[in-house]
Scaffold this active site. Structure first.
Site, PDB file in Angstrom:
ATOM      1  N   TYR A 161       0.842  -1.199   0.000  1.00 44.21           N
ATOM      2  CA  TYR A 161       0.000   0.000   0.000  1.00 44.21           C
ATOM      3  C   TYR A 161       0.871   1.241   0.000  1.00 44.21           C
ATOM      4  O   TYR A 161       1.859   1.296   0.732  1.00 44.21           O
ATOM      5  CB  TYR A 161      -0.927   0.024   1.219  1.00 44.21           C
ATOM      6  CG  TYR A 161      -2.367  -0.186   0.809  1.00 44.21           C
ATOM      7  CD1 TYR A 161      -3.006   0.740  -0.012  1.00 44.21           C
ATOM      8  CD2 TYR A 161      -3.067  -1.306   1.213  1.00 44.21           C
ATOM      9  CE1 TYR A 161      -4.306   0.538  -0.416  1.00 44.21           C
ATOM     10  CE2 TYR A 161      -4.373  -1.518   0.813  1.00 44.21           C
ATOM     11  CZ  TYR A 161      -4.987  -0.587  -0.007  1.00 44.21           C
ATOM     12  OH  TYR A 161      -6.274  -0.783  -0.414  1.00 44.21           O
ATOM     13  N   GLU A 204      -0.564   4.855  -0.574  1.00 45.00           N
ATOM     14  CA  GLU A 204      -1.357   6.049  -0.898  1.00 45.00           C
ATOM     15  C   GLU A 204      -0.498   7.299  -0.758  1.00 45.00           C
ATOM     16  O   GLU A 204       0.275   7.431   0.202  1.00 45.00           O
ATOM     17  CB  GLU A 204      -2.579   6.140   0.027  1.00 45.00           C
ATOM     18  CG  GLU A 204      -3.723   5.286  -0.496  1.00 45.00           C
ATOM     19  CD  GLU A 204      -4.785   5.032   0.551  1.00 45.00           C
ATOM     20  OE1 GLU A 204      -4.402   4.757   1.699  1.00 45.00           O
ATOM     21  OE2 GLU A 204      -5.968   5.094   0.215  1.00 45.00           O
ATOM     22  N   ASP A 246      -6.503  12.863 -25.868  1.00 48.29           N
ATOM     23  CA  ASP A 246      -6.540  11.483 -25.382  1.00 48.29           C
ATOM     24  C   ASP A 246      -5.719  10.648 -26.355  1.00 48.29           C
ATOM     25  O   ASP A 246      -6.182  10.290 -27.442  1.00 48.29           O
ATOM     26  CB  ASP A 246      -7.991  10.995 -25.316  1.00 48.29           C
ATOM     27  CG  ASP A 246      -8.095   9.606 -24.715  1.00 48.29           C
ATOM     28  OD1 ASP A 246      -7.089   8.861 -24.762  1.00 48.29           O
ATOM     29  OD2 ASP A 246      -9.176   9.247 -24.208  1.00 48.29           O
ATOM     30  N   THR A 259      -2.978   5.410 -22.428  1.00 48.14           N
ATOM     31  CA  THR A 259      -2.930   4.085 -21.817  1.00 48.14           C
ATOM     32  C   THR A 259      -1.553   3.518 -22.113  1.00 48.14           C
ATOM     33  O   THR A 259      -0.920   3.860 -23.114  1.00 48.14           O
ATOM     34  CB  THR A 259      -4.001   3.129 -22.370  1.00 48.14           C
ATOM     35  OG1 THR A 259      -3.865   3.038 -23.788  1.00 48.14           O
ATOM     36  CG2 THR A 259      -5.403   3.585 -22.013  1.00 48.14           C
ATOM     37  N   LYS A 296      -1.632  -0.186 -25.030  1.00 47.88           N
ATOM     38  CA  LYS A 296      -1.998  -0.311 -26.445  1.00 47.88           C
ATOM     39  C   LYS A 296      -0.720  -0.242 -27.281  1.00 47.88           C
ATOM     40  O   LYS A 296       0.106  -1.137 -27.161  1.00 47.88           O
ATOM     41  CB  LYS A 296      -3.041   0.756 -26.805  1.00 47.88           C
ATOM     42  CG  LYS A 296      -4.368   0.568 -26.033  1.00 47.88           C
ATOM     43  CD  LYS A 296      -5.456   1.472 -26.556  1.00 47.88           C
ATOM     44  CE  LYS A 296      -6.787   1.241 -25.865  1.00 47.88           C
ATOM     45  NZ  LYS A 296      -6.964   2.038 -24.638  1.00 47.88           N
ATOM     46  N   ARG A 344      -1.401  -3.061 -18.604  1.00 50.08           N
ATOM     47  CA  ARG A 344      -2.699  -2.409 -18.625  1.00 50.08           C
ATOM     48  C   ARG A 344      -2.676  -1.243 -17.631  1.00 50.08           C
ATOM     49  O   ARG A 344      -2.377  -1.455 -16.447  1.00 50.08           O
ATOM     50  CB  ARG A 344      -3.723  -3.435 -18.137  1.00 50.08           C
ATOM     51  CG  ARG A 344      -5.053  -3.340 -18.731  1.00 50.08           C
ATOM     52  CD  ARG A 344      -5.665  -4.707 -18.796  1.00 50.08           C
ATOM     53  NE  ARG A 344      -5.605  -5.096 -20.166  1.00 50.08           N
ATOM     54  CZ  ARG A 344      -6.368  -4.587 -21.116  1.00 50.08           C
ATOM     55  NH1 ARG A 344      -7.270  -3.692 -20.839  1.00 50.08           N
ATOM     56  NH2 ARG A 344      -6.238  -4.978 -22.351  1.00 50.08           N
TER      57      ARG A 344
HETATM   58  N1  DSN Z   1     -11.713  -0.372 -25.280  1.00 47.82           N
HETATM   59  C1  DSN Z   1     -10.701   0.442 -25.891  1.00 47.82           C
HETATM   60  C2  DSN Z   1     -10.592   0.184 -27.351  1.00 47.82           C
HETATM   61  O1  DSN Z   1     -10.762  -0.971 -27.730  1.00 47.82           O
HETATM   62  O2  DSN Z   1     -10.325   1.075 -28.120  1.00 47.82           O
HETATM   63  C3  DSN Z   1     -10.919   1.866 -25.607  1.00 47.82           C
HETATM   64  O3  DSN Z   1     -11.125   2.058 -24.258  1.00 47.82           O
END
Ligand code: DSN
Length: 445
Positions: A73, A75, A219, A245, A248, A254
């Site tokens: 933990y 925080e 984004d 993110t 990707k 993740r």
């Molecule tokens: N679920 C993601 C995507 O497949 O683009 C976006 O959050």
């Protein structure tokens, strides 16, 4: 920061489970869950992964994720925690932040958001009060759930206006965005999408935001890895805040992260913790640090360039199969294909009008090809049905496939999509198995 001790490897290679068939302790103590993991590893290895938001994290990233940092933990932020015993996790978080700052050239980075959606929630919390206006790309035109969709916090607690893409070009119509901004005077303008394949003119969005006194959020969840690899322009010089993110195109664990200008740093940090999140996931943060270091290597630039080259080759070859590329092509890692494809004279093609996105997705899956249905702009089909498919090349590029393999993949997709009664499944499956056998994922040792 105190020097970090050299890592001590134990006799059992800690990353062996991600290469081979032995999940060690898990196999012995929980064979059911071990079985699920092994089956999923086998599924990922034996089928084609073309879901545009997925990518196989490296064994080093997986090792950090499956580590004792999950036990801690912490925080707060490095040096300002609400728990004792945080020296090691402080080191991990500082490394993650420093590496992300260097990778993206941002003033400030917060690496604690659990996901991209959590990052966007924190940005709304930092920059807006409920009821204020947001202008973002409409969901059916490629936007994201967290950019104002009904049912999401963004469309429930905020007044959101969606900008469409041009019906003629299917590209962002910057004049239309400016007109909507002048009409609605939003406090926040968002660009960056989940199903938009072309480059975004961040300077144009900056000018529109400045004209109406709005903050600009980019984004970059989908294309952050392409920015890190230097193959598409960076939004950092133009945006007030960039969310991303890490799993990707960036190919990490993740999770999410937020980059921002120095003057917003403290508002963003407070919006992440304590406003929208509690304890950070320190194992995920360590894994993000690993991924940021991997993305800074020269070979990642080559990887990112090949992702885009592969996406172009795949898109062109899918057009040969009778699927129309929305907006005419791609500049990134993904493409959206309209299954109601038209040739140059506007005539429906062989695939056109005979199959929905949902049906095409199912036909591909049964033949070992994983992709997902997608709305196309001005789609008359329902969102659960759709008229399109979305494909992405991050995973197949990680497997070292190149343009010739993209043409093979397009042929396989075409055969699977046209295969109404399933007679082609065994032959397509066999060719998928041959292809992934030539380019294995997590090569067994
Ligand atoms: N679920 C993601 C995507 O497949 O683009 C976006 O959050």
């Amino acid at each position: 920061m105190s020097p970090i001790a050299a890592p001590r490897l134990h006799t059992a290679d800690p990353i062996a489970p991600f290469y081979g068939p032995d999940y060690g302790a898990l196999v012995r103590t929980d064979p059911q869950i071990a079985g699920v993991l092994l089956d999923e590893l086998e599924r990922q290895r034996s089928s084609l992964q073309l879901i545009a938001s997925e990518n196989p994290a490296s064994p080093a990233v997986l090792a950090a994720l499956g580590s004792v940092l999950s036990n801690k933990y912490a925080e707060g932020y490095p040096g300002r925690r609400y728990y004792g015993g945080c020296a090691q996790v402080d080191a991990a978080e500082r490394l993650a932040v420093d590496r992300a700052v260097a990778l993206f050239g941002a003033d400030h980075v917060n690496v604690q958001p659990h996901t991209g959606a959590a990052a966007n929630l924190a940005v709304f919390a930092a920059l807006l009060t409920p009821g204020e206006k947001v202008l973002a790309m409409a969901l059916p035109h490629g936007g994201h759930l967290t950019h104002g969709a009904q049912g999401n916090f963004s469309g429930t607690w905020f007044e959101t206006v969606g900008y469409p893409v041009s019906e003629q070009t299917e590209l962002i119509d910057y004049d239309r965005v400016r007109d909507l901004a002048r009409e609605h005077r939003p406090k926040l303008i968002i660009c960056g999408a989940t199903a938009y394949a072309r480059l975004i003119d961040f300077a144009a969005f900056r000018a529109i935001a400045d004209e109406v006194g709005a903050h600009l959020l980019v984004d970059a969840a989908h294309f952050a890895g392409l920015v890190a690899g230097g193959v598409i322009p960076s939004p950092v010089p133009y945006a007030d805040v960039v969310t991303l993110t890490t799993h990707k195109t960036l190919r990490g664990p993740r999770g999410g992260a937020i980059l921002c200008r120095a003057e917003l740093a403290s508002a963003i940090d407070r919006a992440v913790f304590p406003f929208t999140q509690g304890g950070p996931l320190m194992h995920a943060i360590a894994a993000k640090a690993v991924a940021f270091a991997e993305a800074a290597k020269p070979e990642f630039r080559e990887y990112a360039a090949q992702i885009v080259a592969n996406a172009r080759a795949l898109t062109e070859a899918l057009e040969q199969e009778g699927m129309r590329a929305v907006s005419g092509g791609t500049d990134t890692h993904l493409a959206v294909l309209d299954l109601r494809g038209r040739d140059g004279a506007g005539v429906r093609t062989a695939v056109g009008a005979k199959v929905t996105g949902r049906e095409a997705e199912m036909r591909c899956e049964r033949a070992g090809i994983m992709l997902n249905r997608s709305c196309v702009p001005y789609d008359s089909a329902k969102p659960m049905v759709t008229s399109g498919l979305r494909v992405g090349t991050a995973t197949v590029t990680a497997q070292r496939m190149k343009e010739p393999e993209m043409r093979r993949i397009a042929t396989l997709i075409g055969r699977a999509v046209r295969d109404a009664d399933g007679v082609a499944v065994p032959a397509v499956e066999k060719e998928v198995a041959e292809l992934v056998g030539e380019f294995p994922l997590y090569r067994p040792r």
